[in-house]
Design a protein around this motif. Sequence first.
Motif, short mmCIF file in Angstrom:
data_model
loop_
_atom_site.label_atom_id
_atom_site.label_comp_id
_atom_site.label_asym_id
_atom_site.label_seq_id
_atom_site.Cartn_x
_atom_site.Cartn_y
_atom_site.Cartn_z
N GLY A 1 7.60 7.06 -2.81
CA GLY A 1 8.02 6.74 -1.45
C GLY A 1 8.59 7.95 -0.73
O GLY A 1 8.35 8.15 0.46
N GLN A 2 9.35 8.76 -1.45
CA GLN A 2 9.94 9.95 -0.85
C GLN A 2 8.89 11.00 -0.50
O GLN A 2 9.02 11.71 0.50
N ARG A 3 7.85 11.09 -1.32
CA ARG A 3 6.80 12.11 -1.10
C ARG A 3 5.66 11.62 -0.22
O ARG A 3 4.72 12.37 0.06
N LYS A 4 5.69 10.38 0.20
CA LYS A 4 4.57 9.76 0.89
C LYS A 4 4.22 10.51 2.17
O LYS A 4 5.11 10.85 2.96
N GLU A 5 2.93 10.72 2.37
CA GLU A 5 2.42 11.35 3.59
C GLU A 5 1.47 10.37 4.28
O GLU A 5 1.88 9.61 5.15
N HIS A 6 0.22 10.37 3.88
CA HIS A 6 -0.77 9.48 4.48
C HIS A 6 -1.03 8.24 3.62
O HIS A 6 -1.71 7.32 4.05
N GLN A 7 -0.51 8.21 2.40
CA GLN A 7 -0.86 7.16 1.45
C GLN A 7 -0.30 5.79 1.88
O GLN A 7 0.78 5.70 2.45
N TYR A 8 -1.07 4.74 1.56
CA TYR A 8 -0.59 3.38 1.70
C TYR A 8 -0.05 2.98 0.34
O TYR A 8 -0.80 2.88 -0.64
N LEU A 9 1.27 2.75 0.25
CA LEU A 9 1.95 2.58 -1.03
C LEU A 9 2.38 1.14 -1.24
O LEU A 9 3.10 0.57 -0.41
N ILE A 10 1.94 0.56 -2.36
CA ILE A 10 2.25 -0.83 -2.69
C ILE A 10 3.01 -0.88 -4.01
O ILE A 10 2.58 -0.29 -5.01
N GLY A 11 4.12 -1.58 -4.01
CA GLY A 11 4.89 -1.78 -5.23
C GLY A 11 4.85 -3.23 -5.68
O GLY A 11 4.47 -4.12 -4.91
N PHE A 12 5.24 -3.47 -6.91
CA PHE A 12 5.31 -4.82 -7.47
C PHE A 12 6.74 -5.10 -7.91
O PHE A 12 7.48 -4.19 -8.30
N ALA A 13 7.11 -6.37 -7.87
CA ALA A 13 8.41 -6.80 -8.39
C ALA A 13 8.25 -8.16 -9.05
O ALA A 13 7.47 -8.99 -8.57
N ALA A 14 8.96 -8.36 -10.13
CA ALA A 14 8.98 -9.66 -10.80
C ALA A 14 10.34 -10.29 -10.57
O ALA A 14 11.37 -9.72 -10.93
#
Length: 401
Positions: free
Chosen positions: A311-324
């Motif tokens: 998340g800190q390094r994100k530029e153009h990427q679409y970033l998806i996380g998961f949580a339980a």
Amino acid sequence: MLNGKKIVLGVSGGIAAYKAAALTSKLVQAGAEVKVIMTHSAQKFVAPTTFQALSRQPVYTDTFEEEDSTQIQHIDVADWADLFLIAPATANVIGKLAGGLADDMLSTTLLATEAPVYIAPAMNVHMYKHPAVMKNMKQLDEWGFRFIEPGEGYLACGYVGKGRLEEPETIVEVLQGEEDRPLPLTGRKVLITAGPTREKIDPVRYFTNPSTGRMGYALAQKAQQMGAEVTLVSGKVTLEPPVGVDVIPITTAQEMYEEVMRAYSEQDIVIKSAAVADYRPKVTYEQKMKKTPGEYVVEMERTKDILMELGQRKEHQYLIGFAAETMDMERYGREKLAKKNLDAVVINNVSEEGSGFGTETNASLLITKKGQEMAYPLMSKQELAENILLAAIQEMESENR
């Protein structure tokens, strides 16, 4: 469209084989080159000469009839195909394909081809609904085979219901539409993490978690089927590698961190579905620790927070996380979304029966940075994977990413 396409038509043994003759004619009229493979049973309904006349191509009926000694017939036909169509597809040929069996020309060629395979089932309504047949079709769907659903109506057996081979004109239209439609992730690079990590104590002991990797592997396979170039960084699992996916095996959280960071800058979509250890033993031993009287305390240290750093390094990427989670899914999901600078978070309700680690299904809530919320009831991980990817594609397109 189908003009110039090289199509292998597999005809198996059902009364609907007579429709395959009309289908051959329609495909040829659409500009396709058609080679027909017939099972032994199919020849009981229609003669091979019918298909030879309609296709103006040789018809294949026997694996061991090698007309050209310089080639292996079923491999040559498998490599020749741009796409493969089985119509009619009986319960028997569907079962063979799902089981990896190869005992005739059609089944051996099917296992050897890398072309997209379309399956048009045709059988009695009760056969179509049989649990074994449904299970086989589900397995083939998960592997990326494409189904042309049978129609409903009067069947040759006298029953009325689902199981009638779709009309040749409709099958041709489906193929034309599928072949003309660009895949939504064509030209995109997708990075997915999956499975558990293992943090070593000594040569025979380690800390881990019950993640099976099924969700990440489903995401990787669906992304590949949608046209993406997929890299899957995977902990140790018992799953077969998804077809067409670059799998990078890792063991520890540190190894996963290094592989993900190495590839991150080139990716368009990154999905972190792996269950990564938050802690690891501060001290590890090269020799097996012997049992001693009394208690034993393992001092732990934090591993790197991969998702936070992404998340800190994100530029153009679409970033998806998961949580339980087991409660307050929306609140915890929104907290994670903001804290780790994600574009979307998928929260799995692991308190619901059939959802979470080790299951074939998940019940989830997807929340995006743009404020969208999508609640997915209990469904297969393959279905959920498709929904997650489609949601990401929609948001990326709206932002012109």
